[in-house]
Design a protein around this motif. Structure first.
Motif, PDB file in Angstrom:
ATOM      1  N   UNK A 168       0.856  -1.181   0.000  1.00  0.00           N
ATOM      2  CA  UNK A 168       0.000   0.000   0.000  1.00  0.00           C
ATOM      3  C   UNK A 168       0.895   1.235   0.000  1.00  0.00           C
ATOM      4  N   UNK A 169       0.462   2.274  -0.759  1.00  0.00           N
ATOM      5  CA  UNK A 169       1.230   3.516  -0.792  1.00  0.00           C
ATOM      6  C   UNK A 169       0.285   4.701  -0.678  1.00  0.00           C
ATOM      7  N   UNK A 170       0.630   5.639   0.180  1.00  0.00           N
ATOM      8  CA  UNK A 170      -0.118   6.880   0.363  1.00  0.00           C
ATOM      9  C   UNK A 170       0.672   8.011  -0.279  1.00  0.00           C
ATOM     10  N   UNK A 171       0.021   8.752  -1.179  1.00  0.00           N
ATOM     11  CA  UNK A 171       0.651   9.920  -1.810  1.00  0.00           C
ATOM     12  C   UNK A 171      -0.161  11.155  -1.478  1.00  0.00           C
ATOM     13  N   UNK A 172       0.529  12.227  -1.148  1.00  0.00           N
ATOM     14  CA  UNK A 172      -0.118  13.506  -0.870  1.00  0.00           C
ATOM     15  C   UNK A 172       0.646  14.606  -1.584  1.00  0.00           C
ATOM     16  N   UNK A 173      -0.056  15.696  -1.873  1.00  0.00           N
ATOM     17  CA  UNK A 173       0.626  16.830  -2.496  1.00  0.00           C
ATOM     18  C   UNK A 173       0.854  17.936  -1.478  1.00  0.00           C
ATOM     19  N   UNK A 174       1.851  18.747  -1.742  1.00  0.00           N
ATOM     20  CA  UNK A 174       2.154  19.946  -0.969  1.00  0.00           C
ATOM     21  C   UNK A 174       2.579  20.990  -1.997  1.00  0.00           C
ATOM     22  N   UNK A 175       1.587  21.580  -2.634  1.00  0.00           N
ATOM     23  CA  UNK A 175       1.822  22.435  -3.791  1.00  0.00           C
ATOM     24  C   UNK A 175       2.406  23.787  -3.404  1.00  0.00           C
ATOM     25  N   UNK A 176       3.391  24.176  -4.195  1.00  0.00           N
ATOM     26  CA  UNK A 176       4.003  25.495  -4.073  1.00  0.00           C
ATOM     27  C   UNK A 176       4.146  26.012  -5.492  1.00  0.00           C
ATOM     28  N   UNK A 177       3.228  26.879  -5.886  1.00  0.00           N
ATOM     29  CA  UNK A 177       3.208  27.346  -7.264  1.00  0.00           C
ATOM     30  C   UNK A 177       2.835  26.200  -8.190  1.00  0.00           C
ATOM     31  N   UNK A 178       3.636  25.966  -9.225  1.00  0.00           N
ATOM     32  CA  UNK A 178       3.355  24.901 -10.176  1.00  0.00           C
ATOM     33  C   UNK A 178       3.938  23.556  -9.744  1.00  0.00           C
ATOM     34  N   UNK A 179       4.685  23.529  -8.651  1.00  0.00           N
ATOM     35  CA  UNK A 179       5.309  22.298  -8.174  1.00  0.00           C
ATOM     36  C   UNK A 179       4.376  21.549  -7.226  1.00  0.00           C
ATOM     37  N   UNK A 180       4.150  20.257  -7.506  1.00  0.00           N
ATOM     38  CA  UNK A 180       3.254  19.447  -6.687  1.00  0.00           C
ATOM     39  C   UNK A 180       3.911  18.976  -5.393  1.00  0.00           C
ATOM     40  N   UNK A 181       5.219  18.766  -5.402  1.00  0.00           N
ATOM     41  CA  UNK A 181       5.943  18.275  -4.225  1.00  0.00           C
ATOM     42  C   UNK A 181       5.219  17.096  -3.580  1.00  0.00           C
ATOM     43  N   UNK A 182       5.189  15.973  -4.289  1.00  0.00           N
ATOM     44  CA  UNK A 182       4.483  14.795  -3.803  1.00  0.00           C
ATOM     45  C   UNK A 182       5.255  14.120  -2.680  1.00  0.00           C
ATOM     46  N   UNK A 183       4.513  13.707  -1.665  1.00  0.00           N
ATOM     47  CA  UNK A 183       5.072  12.940  -0.559  1.00  0.00           C
ATOM     48  C   UNK A 183       4.485  11.542  -0.635  1.00  0.00           C
ATOM     49  N   UNK A 184       5.327  10.526  -0.491  1.00  0.00           N
ATOM     50  CA  UNK A 184       4.868   9.145  -0.568  1.00  0.00           C
ATOM     51  C   UNK A 184       5.271   8.412   0.701  1.00  0.00           C
ATOM     52  N   UNK A 185       4.336   7.575   1.169  1.00  0.00           N
ATOM     53  CA  UNK A 185       4.563   6.787   2.369  1.00  0.00           C
ATOM     54  C   UNK A 185       4.146   5.348   2.084  1.00  0.00           C
TER      55      UNK A 185
END
Length: 128
Positions: A2-19
């Motif tokens: 199982x994988x959890x992905x979340x975004x942390x957007x700064x402008x046009x950058x999604x900055x995805x975090x995966x756990x």
């Protein structure tokens, strides 16, 4: 796995975090952190299927991609009309009001998917 992905957007950058192999608490906290600004999407991938919870302060858009390649969209039981603007995956879009659900419904649908890998049968799902 199982994988959890979340975004942390700064402008046009999604900055995805995966756990990898998140706990239910991890998933719940990620959904509660959605704010429709910089945190706009949570994706829980369990292999061939996944659930996505998007949105934030104005409501949540929840959909499941199933193992048999179906797209299921969570709907409110009542027939609402009109459109609601949500920011999902960093994009502002209009969604049918009946497809924008409250936090408790988004959490319940995600919890069932987390535990069983299925769409919660107590809710109405539109096949898209």
């Amino acid at each position: 796995m199982m994988e959890l992905s979340t975004d942390n957007r700064q402008g046009v950058n999604a900055n995805l975090n995966e756990l990898q192999n998140p706990s239910w608490i991890d998933v719940e906290q990620a959904i509660k952190a959605l704010n429709g600004q910089n945190h706009t999407e949570v994706l829980l991938d369990i292999g061939p299927s996944y659930i996505s919870v998007c949105g934030g302060s104005k409501g949540y858009f929840v959909y499941i991609y199933t193992e048999d390649e179906r797209n299921l969209i969570l709907e409110e039981g009542q027939k609402f009309s009109g459109l609601i603007e949500l920011v999902t995956a960093g994009n502002s879009c209009d969604y049918p009001a009946k497809q924008v659900v409250a936090l408790d419904h988004a959490l319940a649908a995600a919890k069932t998917f987390y535990a069983k890998g299925i769409a919660d049968p107590k809710f109405s799902w539109l096949e898209d």
